[in-house]
Each structure stands twice: as structure tokens, then as C-alpha cells.
Scaffold this motif. Structure first.
Motif, mmCIF file in Angstrom:
data_model
loop_
_atom_site.group_PDB
_atom_site.id
_atom_site.type_symbol
_atom_site.label_atom_id
_atom_site.label_comp_id
_atom_site.label_asym_id
_atom_site.label_seq_id
_atom_site.Cartn_x
_atom_site.Cartn_y
_atom_site.Cartn_z
ATOM 1 N N ALA A 270 -3.649 1.003 16.511
ATOM 2 C CA ALA A 270 -3.181 -0.252 15.926
ATOM 3 C C ALA A 270 -4.400 -1.110 15.627
ATOM 4 C CB ALA A 270 -2.251 -0.975 16.887
ATOM 5 N N GLY A 271 -4.577 -1.430 14.357
ATOM 6 C CA GLY A 271 -5.747 -2.201 13.942
ATOM 7 C C GLY A 271 -6.750 -1.393 13.148
ATOM 8 N N ASP A 272 -6.547 -0.079 13.038
ATOM 9 C CA ASP A 272 -7.411 0.753 12.195
ATOM 10 C C ASP A 272 -6.993 0.599 10.734
ATOM 11 O OD1 ASP A 272 -9.251 1.920 13.915
ATOM 12 O OD2 ASP A 272 -7.879 3.538 14.506
ATOM 13 N N THR B 77 -4.316 -2.773 7.850
ATOM 14 C CA THR B 77 -4.425 -1.963 9.060
ATOM 15 C C THR B 77 -3.066 -1.509 9.594
ATOM 16 O OG1 THR B 77 -4.482 -3.980 10.411
ATOM 17 C CG2 THR B 77 -6.594 -3.045 9.717
ATOM 18 N N PHE C 282 -4.776 0.149 20.994
ATOM 19 C CA PHE C 282 -5.232 -0.900 20.098
ATOM 20 C C PHE C 282 -6.736 -0.821 19.882
ATOM 21 C CE2 PHE C 282 -1.394 -2.473 22.088
ATOM 22 C CZ PHE C 282 -0.729 -3.145 21.075
ATOM 23 N N PHE D 20 -10.584 -6.349 19.696
ATOM 24 C CA PHE D 20 -11.175 -7.442 18.928
ATOM 25 C C PHE D 20 -11.630 -8.538 19.893
ATOM 26 C CE2 PHE D 20 -8.090 -5.384 16.098
ATOM 27 C CZ PHE D 20 -8.894 -5.107 15.011
ATOM 28 N N GLN E 268 -13.101 -11.749 11.877
ATOM 29 C CA GLN E 268 -12.081 -11.173 12.752
ATOM 30 C C GLN E 268 -10.760 -10.978 12.014
ATOM 31 O OE1 GLN E 268 -12.287 -10.886 16.608
ATOM 32 N NE2 GLN E 268 -10.437 -11.938 17.280
ATOM 33 N N THR F 62 -11.287 -7.841 9.618
ATOM 34 C CA THR F 62 -11.355 -6.528 10.265
ATOM 35 C C THR F 62 -10.048 -6.153 10.961
ATOM 36 O OG1 THR F 62 -12.344 -7.562 12.226
ATOM 37 C CG2 THR F 62 -13.848 -6.629 10.604
ATOM 38 N N SER F 63 -9.268 -7.132 11.381
ATOM 39 C CA SER F 63 -7.999 -6.859 12.058
ATOM 40 C C SER F 63 -6.874 -6.545 11.089
ATOM 41 C CB SER F 63 -7.602 -8.057 12.923
ATOM 42 O OG SER F 63 -7.314 -9.183 12.104
ATOM 43 N N LEU G 221 -3.914 -12.607 18.295
ATOM 44 C CA LEU G 221 -5.172 -11.870 18.142
ATOM 45 C C LEU G 221 -6.298 -12.548 18.913
ATOM 46 C CD1 LEU G 221 -6.737 -9.550 16.647
ATOM 47 C CD2 LEU G 221 -7.238 -11.256 14.883
ATOM 48 N N LYS H 296 -6.027 -8.305 20.819
ATOM 49 C CA LYS H 296 -5.273 -7.165 20.315
ATOM 50 C C LYS H 296 -4.449 -7.568 19.090
ATOM 51 C CE LYS H 296 -4.667 -4.980 24.856
ATOM 52 N NZ LYS H 296 -3.669 -4.500 25.850
ATOM 53 N N LEU H 297 -4.207 -6.588 18.235
ATOM 54 C CA LEU H 297 -3.363 -6.816 17.054
ATOM 55 C C LEU H 297 -1.917 -6.544 17.442
ATOM 56 C CD1 LEU H 297 -3.254 -7.441 13.995
ATOM 57 C CD2 LEU H 297 -3.403 -4.969 13.594
#
Length: 450
Positions: free
Chosen positions: A56-58, A72, A103, A106, A122, A125-126, A253, A258-259
Motif C-alpha cells: 500500500a503506497g507503491d 499508488t 505499507f 512515510f 510526501q 510520493t504517497s 498520513l 502510513k497510507l
């Protein structure tokens, strides 16, 4: 200093099936999806291939012309498929969840202590940056821009709309943290719109934002209407808009690192057995949310979003990126012989053409039947009744059809997006696809004016 704005023009369509104040937690989704078609003007480029493992977040894909804007994955798992359309256009990227909830890490920090650059990085990227839209055009906000102001509408006035007071009652801390982050992204103000009829709102204590109240019929809850009343967009200026749900995502976040894209949506409409709120996750499969909960499966219109602006979907489609509700109404696949000539005691009409206007019901069951095809487009003054803005919508639409850029500018195209003219389309005697034409005009302006 907060202000109150009273709107007289507009229309409240009272549909049967508003969500009751009960919450159901949906099972963890087997698959979720991100759909590039949810983002006007986006040209996506893939960051992953089928069978790739993601957290999660990629990043799944990015904007070709603004490669720093990432989209993401909401869950950890495997990229199950990349579905394409004509000319290999990417329609959706599907991720099969593994249930591990892994996750990407971040930074966990107080946004008020961070620079604009750190906050922007942030959010990019998230994958939360795509929640920012810009006016004019209603497209993705550009990180390099300096917005004049940022606007958030704290309520939704559309038919069957969810109650934000219920949805976000446990998210106030995250929303405050999100607003703190937004306040660092602009040298102007963060404006937060509230309904005038709500007293002791859960949002009343928010800081670092100017709270304004709006009363009157729909579209009072549209952020575009609020911008027009508070601080209109002029040529050469840019403002950003973002939803309350996205502000909560941003807050989570920075608070947790975490996303967390879990969200509560309204499952509403006359064809839902027990309209309620459902806790799910961004991009969930529609079928997992509606299966077994509707009255007549197969003869209904399932809409991701509102009945005025949402998208028709099937059970194997996925929840729209910006959507906060699923609406289910009758399909209306029937023909009424001489229906226009009937007195219409039980029918609803925005123009009060039926006898039902003399004895209106509290709620109506309306279907998706168009009751006719497109007709000659005439100037009737009808649209102006439903748009509380100082523009001439019919002339704007005609300027778009004529591809007259100068006229489009003069008639206010910088101030509107599709949702602002949705009521005009609903009430249109000529059955004109107003929202579709407006998007065509906005796309032209992006190319020609930028």
C-alpha cells in the motif's frame, strides 16, 4: 472572518432511499482498482507490470507530463491485470489484495513544523496528490503552482448525499492535521464551507481555515459555487479544491506515517433494501458492496457517485476515485405511451409540468429513463433557475459548441466544471448533454490557453 451566504437558485431533488445512520463494515476487498479515466486530462504511464508485488503506497502509474504525480496502490498484494481499451489506452490497474496490509513507510510529523516542499514531497510520493483538483478546468493540480486559495466543501447537497457529520465524526483529529498541511501549501487561505442549517457542527472547531456557511437548495454544497461566492477565480489565477475525505487521508498520513485509504460511503437509493453507510477502501469492487442488498438485481441502475454526476457501473466495476456514495435507482427501461399527455399526479418535474406539483410528495422514486431523445436547443432561460452563479450557461454551452475561445472566457468557463451545471442538464427540455459538452470545452481551453 466567517460569512453566511444564502442561495435562492437551485433545486433539491428529494429521492427516496437516503442512507440511514447505521454503519456496516464491508469484508476486506479481494481486488481493488485505480482507473486513469477518473482523472480528466491524464496521460498515464505504468510503473508496474502484471504479477508485480506491491505494498500500500507503491506507485502503479504516473502522469506522463507531470511524472512526479504518482498514483499508488490502496492495498498490498499482486497486480492482477492492466486492462486497456482502444489504442491500448489504460482503463484500470487491478490489484489483488493479499490480506497482509503491508505499507510503505512515510514520514510521521507535524505538518506545521514542515516546509511546503517537504509536505508536497510526501503527498506526491504517497499518491495523495491526485486528490487535489485545480480551478480553472477541474484537472489535477500542478505541484509547481502557487494556489491563490484552497477550498473544501464540508457538506454535500446533491440527491441521496451522505451526511458528513456522521461519516467523519471520528476523523476530526485527522481532518485538523490535514488542514494544517493544506495551510502550508498556499499563501492565501484555506476555506471550509458548512451548511447554514447545521448547529454545533463537528467541524465548527477547526483551526487554520476560514469557515463559511451556505444555505439554500442544491448546488449549495458544490465547492465551485462556494468559490464563486467567497473568492471567484479570475483569468490567470489558480485555486485548488479537495474533499473532506482526502483531507482525512492526508491527516492520517502525517499522524501515522502510513497510507490509510479506508473510507465510509453511502449506499443509497430507492432500490437498496436497507440504505446505510458502508466502511470500505478506496477503489473497492462495486459488487462486493451491493450484492444481495438491492431489491431487483439486473433491472436497476447502479451509479458510482451521485445520480446527477456519477458514472453508470456494473457489479464488476470499481468505485470511482472521488466518489463518496453508490446510488441505486430503477433502470427505467420502459416506454410510456403518451406519457407526456398524462396529468402526472405521482410524477416529479423540475419545471412543475405535472399536477403533482400541487400536492408534492416528501420523497420520489425516479428512474433513469430519459423520456425522449435530444431535441432542438433553444434559449428558454431555464438553466439560470438552477445555477446560483453570475454566468449565462446556455450561451456558454453554445460558445463551446462553436469552439469560440474568446466567448468561452467571457462567459465564465474558468469558474465551472461539470458538477456545477449538472442540474441544468437534469432540467434541460432539449435533453442536451451539458456536462459532456462542458468537459469538451474545458479540454479545449487546456490545450489552447493552458
Amino acid at each position: 472572518m466567517s460569512k453566511h451566504f444564502k442561495l435562492k437558485r437551485g433545486l433539491d431533488i428529494r429521492l427516496k432511499g437516503a442512507a440511514e445512520a447505521t454503519l456496516e463494515v464491508a469484508p476486506a476487498p479481494v481486488t481493488v482498482a485505480l482507473k486513469p479515466i477518473d482523472f480528466p486530462g491524464l496521460t498515464p504511464k505504468l510503473s508496474v507490470k502484471a504479477d508485480a508485488q506491491v505494498k500500500a503506497g507503491d506507485a502503479l502509474f504516473f502522469d506522463k507530463y507531470n511524472p512526479e504525480i504518482l498514483f499508488t496502490s490502496p492495498v498490498s498484494g499482486t497486480v492482477k491485470a492492466v486492462n486497456r481499451g482502444e489504442r491500448r489506452k489504460i482503463l484500470e490497474v487491478i490489484v489483488e489484495a493479499d490480506g497482509k496490509n503491508e505499507f510503505v513507510s512515510f514520514s510521521q510529523a507535524d505538518p506545521l513544523k514542515l516546509s511546503r516542499e517537504k509536505i508536497t514531497e510526501q503527498l506526491l510520493t504517497s499518491g495523495l496528490w491526485p486528490f487535489f483538483k485545480q480551478r480553472p478546468y477541474g484537472t489535477l493540480a500542478k505541484p509547481s503552482d502557487q494556489p491563490k486559495n484552497i477550498f473544501i466543501s464540508g457538506f454535500d447537497s446533491s440527491p441521496l448525499a451522505p451526511d458528513y457529520e456522521f461519516i467523519f465524526k471520528n476523523d476530526i483529529s485527522a481532518i485538523q492535521t490535514g488542514i494544517n498541511a493544506l495551510s502550508k501549501l498556499t499563501d492565501g487561505k484555506v476555506y471550509f464551507g458548512l451548511p447554514g442549517k447545521v448547529s454545533n457542527s463537528i467541524f465548527a472547531g477547526l483551526k487554520n481555515a476560514e469557515l463559511n456557511t451556505f444555505s439554500g437548495p442544491h448546488p449549495a454544497g458544490n465547492v465551485g459555487i462556494q468559490i464563486h461566492k467567497v473568492a471567484p477565480v479570475n483569468k490567470g489565477e489558480v485555486v485548488w479544491t479537495i474533499s473532506v475525505q482526502a483531507v482525512a487521508f492526508i491527516g492520517r498520513l502525517f499522524e501515522t506515517g502510513k497510507l490509510d485509504l479506508s473510507k465510509t460511503i453511502a449506499l443509497a437509493g430507492s432500490e437498496v433494501k436497507a440504505p446505510k453507510y458502508v466502511k470500505t477502501i478506496q477503489g473497492a469492487l462495486v459488487g462486493s458492496l451491493v450484492k444481495g442488498k438491492t431489491k431487483q438485481e439486473g433491472n436497476e441502475r447502479i451509479i458510482s457517485g451521485t445520480v446527477l454526476t456519477g458514472t453508470k457501473v456494473e457489479a464488476d466495476d470499481y468505485l470511482g476515485f472521488y466518489d463518496q456514495q453508490i446510488s441505486v435507482i430503477p433502470e427505467g427501461d420502459h416506454y410510456e405511451f403518451m406519457g407526456w399527455a398524462e396529468p402526472g399526479f405521482g410524477k416529479y418535474s423540475a419545471s412543475k409540468a405535472f399536477f403533482s406539483s400541487l400536492f408534492p410528495k416528501k420523497e420520489y422514486v425516479l428512474d433513469a429513463n430519459m423520456n425522449g431523445s435530444e431535441r432542438a436547443y433553444v434559449v428558454t432561460g431555464q438553466y439560470e433557475k438552477f445555477l446560483p452563479m453570475d454566468i449565462l450557461p446556455v450561451y456558454l454551452i453554445k460558445a463551446i459548441l462553436a469552439n469560440d475561445i474568446d466567448k468561452m472566457e467571457q462567459l465564465g468557463i474558468y469558474e465551472v466544471v461539470e458538477e456545477d451545471l449538472a442540474l441544468c442538464e437534469y432540467a434541460c427540455t432539449s435533453k442536451i448533454k451539458v456536462q459532456e459538452i462542458l468537459r469538451q470545452g474545458l479540454d479545449v481551453m487546456v490545450k489552447e490557453v493552458g
